[in-house]
Scaffold this motif. Structure first.
Motif, PDB file in Angstrom:
ATOM      1  N   UNK A 200       0.879  -1.156   0.136  1.00 13.68           N
ATOM      2  CA  UNK A 200      -0.069  -0.087  -0.027  1.00 13.68           C
ATOM      3  C   UNK A 200       0.795   1.247  -0.016  1.00 13.68           C
ATOM      4  N   UNK A 201       0.415   2.353  -0.542  1.00 10.70           N
ATOM      5  CA  UNK A 201       1.090   3.580  -0.706  1.00 10.70           C
ATOM      6  C   UNK A 201       0.126   4.757  -0.139  1.00 10.70           C
ATOM      7  N   UNK A 202       0.662   5.599   0.734  1.00 17.98           N
ATOM      8  CA  UNK A 202       0.036   6.895   1.166  1.00 17.98           C
ATOM      9  C   UNK A 202       0.587   8.201   1.086  1.00 17.98           C
ATOM     10  N   UNK A 203       0.289   9.075   0.805  1.00 11.01           N
ATOM     11  CA  UNK A 203       0.901  10.332   0.844  1.00 11.01           C
ATOM     12  C   UNK A 203       1.034  10.841   2.204  1.00 11.01           C
ATOM     13  N   UNK A 204       2.066  11.510   2.673  1.00  9.67           N
ATOM     14  CA  UNK A 204       2.325  12.039   3.948  1.00  9.67           C
ATOM     15  C   UNK A 204       1.291  12.803   4.254  1.00  9.67           C
ATOM     16  N   UNK A 205       0.735  12.962   5.449  1.00 10.59           N
ATOM     17  CA  UNK A 205      -0.313  13.525   6.168  1.00 10.59           C
ATOM     18  C   UNK A 205      -1.854  12.947   5.806  1.00 10.59           C
ATOM     19  N   UNK A 206      -2.100  11.938   5.004  1.00 14.75           N
ATOM     20  CA  UNK A 206      -3.090  11.310   4.688  1.00 14.75           C
ATOM     21  C   UNK A 206      -3.493  10.364   5.450  1.00 14.75           C
ATOM     22  N   UNK A 207      -4.686   9.665   5.261  1.00 13.16           N
ATOM     23  CA  UNK A 207      -5.184   8.513   5.786  1.00 13.16           C
ATOM     24  C   UNK A 207      -5.060   7.207   4.955  1.00 13.16           C
ATOM     25  N   UNK A 208      -4.582   6.181   5.600  1.00  9.35           N
ATOM     26  CA  UNK A 208      -4.730   4.963   4.847  1.00  9.35           C
ATOM     27  C   UNK A 208      -5.267   3.865   5.690  1.00  9.35           C
TER      28      UNK A 208
END
Lengths: 117, 116
Positions: free
Chosen positions: A11-19
């Motif tokens: 999985x990948x997520x952008x910094x400050x985002x929610x995953x």
């Protein structure tokens, strides 16, 4: 026998985002514990969060929370405000609370989480 | 929090030799210790469970004569890989459980074994 399934290898997520990381399990027991462990590149296993099956309330630890659906045998992990240090392998684990159990953990195959700056 | 140490953190040995890995609970008494094996990019697989003062319980498919486990005290468990072969190369992780917090396991940092 109990099994734990993590259907997302990566999985990948952008910094400050929610995953949200998914986990399902199979058991015929009614009393058990569920865990999320984090394994960074150092390979040290770090407990992220724990849920007792008899508790209806979802566990929360700061930016980490779970969505525990006992009937559906689902135990997802939500990471809010993702940080670069959250990048790691995440393992979902099951532990029986049966009296004759040794208390060992049964792990899923893991989800590798990447955090993009 | 509870601390579990492992020694050595890594070891390289020749095929046919034996290697001992120690797992210590530093600030608590561990009634039960677990030994896991982790291959690259894979999950942790339980090898055996040891209770202080009694024989270890091995998982199906784990050779007890090859992977000797001793839990002689409440703070120390050892795993000895006898007559090691290249296929035994792996990452070995121990964990410990106390009576006080039986729902939580504390993990050691792991030992990387490479058999040449």
């Amino acid at each position: 026998a109990q099994t734990v399934t993590q259907s997302q290898p990566e999985m990948s997520v952008q910094e400050a985002e929610t995953v949200t990381l998914s986990c399902t399990y199979d058991t015929s027991e009614s009393d058990y514990y569920l865990f999320w462990y984090k394994q960074p590149p150092s390979r040290q296993m770090i407990l992220v969060i724990r849920q007792e099956a008899y508790k209806q309330q979802n566990a929360t630890e700061n930016r980490f929370s779970v969505n525990f659906q006992k009937a559906a045998k689902s135990f997802s992990l939500k990471i809010s405000d993702s940080q670069l240090g959250d990048a790691a392998m995440y393992f979902c684990a099951y532990r029986s609370d049966y009296g004759g159990s040794q208390g060992n953990l049964i792990f899923g195959k893991g989800t590798k989480l990447s955090v993009k700056p | 929090g509870a601390v579990v140490s492992q020694h050595p953190s890594w070891v390289i040995c020749k095929s046919g030799t034996s290697v001992k890995i120690e797992c210590r609970s530093l600030d608590f008494q561990a009634t039960t210790m677990f030994w896991y094996r982790q291959f690259p990019k894979q999950s942790l697989m339980l090898m055996a469970t040891s209770n202080e003062g009694s024989k270890a319980t091995y998982e199906q498919g784990v050779e007890k004569d090859k992977f000797l486990i001793n839990h002689a005290s409440l703070t120390l468990s050892t795993l000895t890989v006898t007559s090691a072969h290249p296929e035994d190369s792996s990452f070995y992780i121990c964990s410990a459980r106390t009576q006080l917090r039986t729902d939580t396991q504390y993990f050691g940092p792991g030992t990387r074994l490479t058999v040449l």
